[in-house]
Design an enzyme around this catalytic site. Structure first.
Site: not given
Length: 199
Positions: A34-37, A39, A41, A108
């Site tokens: 998914g995109l950065s930010g 969720g 992690s 990814s």
């Protein structure tokens, strides 16, 4: 660089099935994308914590952490992103062979890279978890201020801004992180793992 050719894969005495039987649960990779930010992690760590609480062997491979060591020689070009994912796929395969549930938290961005990693695993061992969150919400969150920097031109090849993100077409699990709490997201993922008799 010269590649080694005189190498042979050595089968171990203890098999993956032996390890699973002793641990009392299956093993797989939960491949968060998914995109950065979005969720990734946060949810991956929450899933891992709950697995640990339940006595299930687990480990988190986090994108930033891996770039501190194993992949510290890689940048963010398309080639380096592909190599980053390839290496992580190989490491995740070793964890699955050890009988663990491994969660990975990497953007990814390319479908072909994720498909290549999927090919490393047996059926049911690669579980693609799409953390689906609109770009606008990811930018609103922006915990590392990366979108701000990318919009200012300070970061090149930033996924979602000046580098593409190819969303999964048929992920095993889709989590709408803009609509669900972390706890609800974990419950959704655990439901899948239980339905597939992995845990």
């Amino acid at each position: 660089m010269t590649k080694a050719t005189n190498i042979t894969w050595h089968a171990t005495t203890i098999t993956k099935e032996d390890r699973r039987l002793k641990k009392g649960h299956g093993s797989c990779v939960l491949w968060f994308t998914g995109l950065s930010g979005s969720g990734k992690s946060t949810i991956a760590n929450a899933v891992s914590s709950e697995l640990f609480r339940q006595g299930i062997t687990e480990y988190v491979l986090d994108g930033d952490n891996i770039r501190h060591g194993l992949n510290k020689d890689l940048g963010f070009s398309d080639h380096d992103r592909t190599e980053n994912i390839r290496r992580i796929g190989e490491v995740a395969k070793l964890f699955v062979d050890s009988g663990a549930l491994v969660t990975t938290a990497f953007i990814s961005p390319f479908r072909s890279d994720r498909a290549q990693v999927r090919e490393l695993f047996q059926d049911g061992e690669f579980i693609e978890v799409f953390i689906d969150c609109p770009l606008e919400e990811c930018e609103r969150r922006d915990p590392k201020q990366l979108y701000v920097k990318a919009r200012r031109g300070e970061i090149k090849d930033f996924t979602g801004i000046n580098s593409p993100y190819e969303a999964p077409e048929r992920p095993e699990i889709t989590v709408r992180s803009d609509q669900l709490t972390v706890e609800e997201s974990v419950k959704q993922i655990f439901g899948y793992l239980q339905d597939k008799n992995i845990i």
